[in-house]
Enzyme design. Structure first.
Site, short mmCIF file in Angstrom:
data_model
loop_
_atom_site.label_atom_id
_atom_site.label_comp_id
_atom_site.label_asym_id
_atom_site.label_seq_id
_atom_site.Cartn_x
_atom_site.Cartn_y
_atom_site.Cartn_z
N ASN A 225 21.92 78.45 -1.63
CA ASN A 225 22.43 77.47 -0.66
C ASN A 225 21.42 77.29 0.45
OD1 ASN A 225 24.34 75.78 0.76
ND2 ASN A 225 24.74 77.53 2.12
N SER B 109 18.13 78.14 6.86
CA SER B 109 17.98 79.30 5.99
C SER B 109 18.33 78.95 4.55
CB SER B 109 18.94 80.43 6.43
OG SER B 109 18.84 80.70 7.81
N ILE C 179 33.98 75.07 0.17
CA ILE C 179 33.94 76.52 0.06
C ILE C 179 34.35 76.90 -1.37
CG2 ILE C 179 35.01 78.67 0.84
CD1 ILE C 179 35.31 77.36 3.60
N LEU C 180 33.63 77.84 -1.97
CA LEU C 180 33.83 78.23 -3.37
C LEU C 180 34.60 79.55 -3.45
CD1 LEU C 180 30.21 77.28 -4.32
CD2 LEU C 180 32.27 76.08 -5.13
N GLN D 223 15.93 69.03 9.19
CA GLN D 223 15.87 68.53 7.80
C GLN D 223 14.44 68.44 7.28
OE1 GLN D 223 18.12 65.44 6.12
NE2 GLN D 223 19.95 66.71 6.23
N LEU E 187 30.98 83.69 3.10
CA LEU E 187 30.48 82.35 3.42
C LEU E 187 29.22 82.44 4.28
CD1 LEU E 187 31.31 79.36 3.08
CD2 LEU E 187 32.43 79.54 5.30
N HIS F 246 21.42 76.40 4.44
CA HIS F 246 22.36 76.34 5.57
C HIS F 246 21.59 76.04 6.85
CE1 HIS F 246 25.92 77.15 7.93
NE2 HIS F 246 25.15 77.87 8.73
N THR G 125 26.96 84.41 -1.93
CA THR G 125 27.87 85.51 -2.25
C THR G 125 29.27 85.09 -1.81
OG1 THR G 125 27.60 86.57 -0.10
CG2 THR G 125 26.05 87.23 -1.85
N ASN H 154 17.84 66.76 0.15
CA ASN H 154 17.29 68.01 -0.40
C ASN H 154 17.15 67.91 -1.92
OD1 ASN H 154 16.84 70.25 1.69
ND2 ASN H 154 18.81 69.35 2.31
N GLN I 117 12.13 70.47 7.84
CA GLN I 117 11.82 71.82 7.37
C GLN I 117 12.60 72.16 6.11
OE1 GLN I 117 9.38 73.77 8.72
NE2 GLN I 117 8.97 71.91 9.91
N GLY J 287 21.86 63.68 -0.27
CA GLY J 287 20.99 64.23 -1.30
C GLY J 287 19.51 64.24 -0.96
N1 NHR Z 1 31.07 79.37 -0.93
C1 NHR Z 1 30.92 80.69 -0.84
N2 NHR Z 1 31.83 81.46 -1.44
N3 NHR Z 1 29.88 81.27 -0.17
C2 NHR Z 1 28.98 80.50 0.45
O1 NHR Z 1 27.97 81.09 1.09
C3 NHR Z 1 29.10 79.09 0.41
C4 NHR Z 1 30.18 78.56 -0.31
C5 NHR Z 1 30.38 77.17 -0.36
C6 NHR Z 1 29.54 76.33 0.32
C7 NHR Z 1 27.69 75.93 1.93
C8 NHR Z 1 28.13 76.15 3.39
C9 NHR Z 1 27.04 75.80 4.39
O2 NHR Z 1 25.85 75.88 4.12
C10 NHR Z 1 28.49 76.85 1.07
C11 NHR Z 1 28.25 78.23 1.10
C12 NHR Z 1 31.27 74.08 3.51
C13 NHR Z 1 32.05 74.75 4.45
C14 NHR Z 1 33.44 74.30 4.80
O3 NHR Z 1 34.04 74.77 5.75
C15 NHR Z 1 31.50 75.87 5.05
C16 NHR Z 1 30.23 76.31 4.70
C17 NHR Z 1 29.48 75.63 3.74
C18 NHR Z 1 30.01 74.51 3.16
N4 NHR Z 1 34.04 73.37 4.00
C19 NHR Z 1 35.38 72.84 4.16
C20 NHR Z 1 36.33 73.41 3.08
O4 NHR Z 1 37.53 73.45 3.36
C21 NHR Z 1 35.40 71.34 4.00
C22 NHR Z 1 34.52 70.66 4.99
C23 NHR Z 1 34.24 69.20 4.65
O5 NHR Z 1 34.64 68.71 3.58
O6 NHR Z 1 33.57 68.55 5.47
O7 NHR Z 1 35.86 73.75 1.96
O8 NHR Z 1 27.39 75.51 5.57
C1 GAR Z 2 21.56 69.42 5.06
O1 GAR Z 2 21.08 69.28 6.37
C2 GAR Z 2 22.10 70.80 4.84
O2 GAR Z 2 21.45 71.78 5.60
C3 GAR Z 2 23.51 70.64 5.31
O3 GAR Z 2 23.89 69.35 4.92
C4 GAR Z 2 22.75 68.51 4.85
C5 GAR Z 2 22.73 67.84 3.50
O4 GAR Z 2 21.74 66.87 3.48
N1 GAR Z 2 24.34 71.60 4.66
C6 GAR Z 2 25.49 71.96 5.17
O5 GAR Z 2 25.88 71.60 6.26
C7 GAR Z 2 26.30 72.85 4.28
N2 GAR Z 2 27.55 73.09 4.88
P1 GAR Z 2 21.32 66.18 2.12
O6 GAR Z 2 22.58 65.74 1.41
O7 GAR Z 2 20.51 64.99 2.59
O8 GAR Z 2 20.49 67.16 1.33
#
Ligand code: NHR
Ligand code: GAR
Length: 222
Positions: free
Chosen positions: A113, A142, A98-99, A177, A150, A115, A147, A20, A179, A18
């Site tokens: 989000n 970024s 993933i949502l 981080q 992903l 990323h 949307t 961020n 940044q 947390g």
């Molecule tokens: N959902 C949608 N539909 N669209 C996006 O742009 C999303 C999203 C959900 C999360 C964050 C994303 C990132 O910044 C995010 C963007 C988790 C995964 C993933 O593979 C991928 C991308 C992001 C977050 N999650 C696995 C899953 O099965 C679990 C991984 C784990 O628990 O460590 O959901 O990178």
């Molecule tokens: C951040 O570095 C963020 O960019 C990354 O997880 C960290 C969370 O840190 N996000 C992802 O990898 C999303 N898939 P925080 O819990 O200290 O904010």
């Protein structure tokens, strides 16, 4: 903490430390961000981000995805919890699930989000390792609207960081981080002040179309 009556109502979703979230809390407390964080929700129990919220008397919820039979039922429960706070904005801050498309559609244009890559490079996971493996000279982070695709939504802002000789995932992710904690509050500030609009797959700031990369900050030169 000071609260503004017209503050943008925000719900923050986390899965981890947390930091961020903390940057947003700090901005709210300092009176620099016109937001009110109404709740923090984690899909992981016992994470430090929950403690950070509790320290500031922000309501918290843990919704463990493991307690739900499938993604749709988890997302239904998550949406109910979020909507009970009637947020104007939903912020994913290190949220790792993933949502579903249905969930994302419900929050179109009001979910952000952060990323850790220079999107469209390195969508998905393990971005720092992938940038190092490819011997990239630069990496970054970024902030984008979420949307169904992903990590594919329109980009608001990016920060570029250098990759240095001898960098590891640890040293590089720290540099990224630092940044993150600058650009996420900036993007949230712009949203809260209603300065952002989505135009097709790009974003406008004050009615000026931003490049596909979003507004760019280059930490190598500034
Ligand atoms: N959902 C949608 N539909 N669209 C996006 O742009 C999303 C999203 C959900 C999360 C964050 C994303 C990132 O910044 C995010 C963007 C988790 C995964 C993933 O593979 C991928 C991308 C992001 C977050 N999650 C696995 C899953 O099965 C679990 C991984 C784990 O628990 O460590 O959901 O990178
Ligand atoms: C951040 O570095 C963020 O960019 C990354 O997880 C960290 C969370 O840190 N996000 C992802 O990898 C999303 N898939 P925080 O819990 O200290 O904010």
């Amino acid at each position: 903490m000071p609260t503004l009556d017209n503050a943008c109502r925000v719900v923050v979703l986390i899965s981890g430390s947390g930091s961020n979230l903390q940057a947003l809390i700090d901005g709210q407390i300092a009176g620099e961000l016109p937001i009110r964080i109404e709740a923090v929700i984690s899909n992981q129990p016992d994470v430090y981000g929950i403690e950070r919220a509790q320290k500031h008397n922000i309501p918290t919820h843990v919704l463990a995805h493991k307690d739900y039979p499938d993604r749709a039922s988890f997302d239904d429960a998550l949406a109910s919890a979020i909507d009970s706070y009637q947020p104007t904005l939903v912020v994913l801050a290190g949220f790792m699930r993933i949502l579903t498309p249905e969930f994302v559609r419900h929050y179109t244009g009001r979910m952000l989000n952060i990323h850790p890559s220079l999107l469209p490079k390195y969508q998905g996971l393990h971005t720092h390792q992938r940038a190092l493996d490819n011997k990239d000279e630069a990496h970054g982070v970024s902030v984008h609207f979420v949307t169904e695709e992903l990590d594919g939504g329109p980009i608001i802002i990016q920060a570029i960081v250098p990759i240095l000789e001898g960098d590891t995932v640890d040293t590089l992710s720290r540099r990224v981080q630092a940044q993150e904690h600058i650009i996420y509050p900036m993007a949230v500030d712009w949203f809260a002040k209603e300065r952002l609009t989505i135009k097709e797959d790009s974003v406008s700031l004050d009615n000026e179309l931003l490049p596909k990369t979003g507004h760019q900050i280059d930490s190598r030169t500034t």
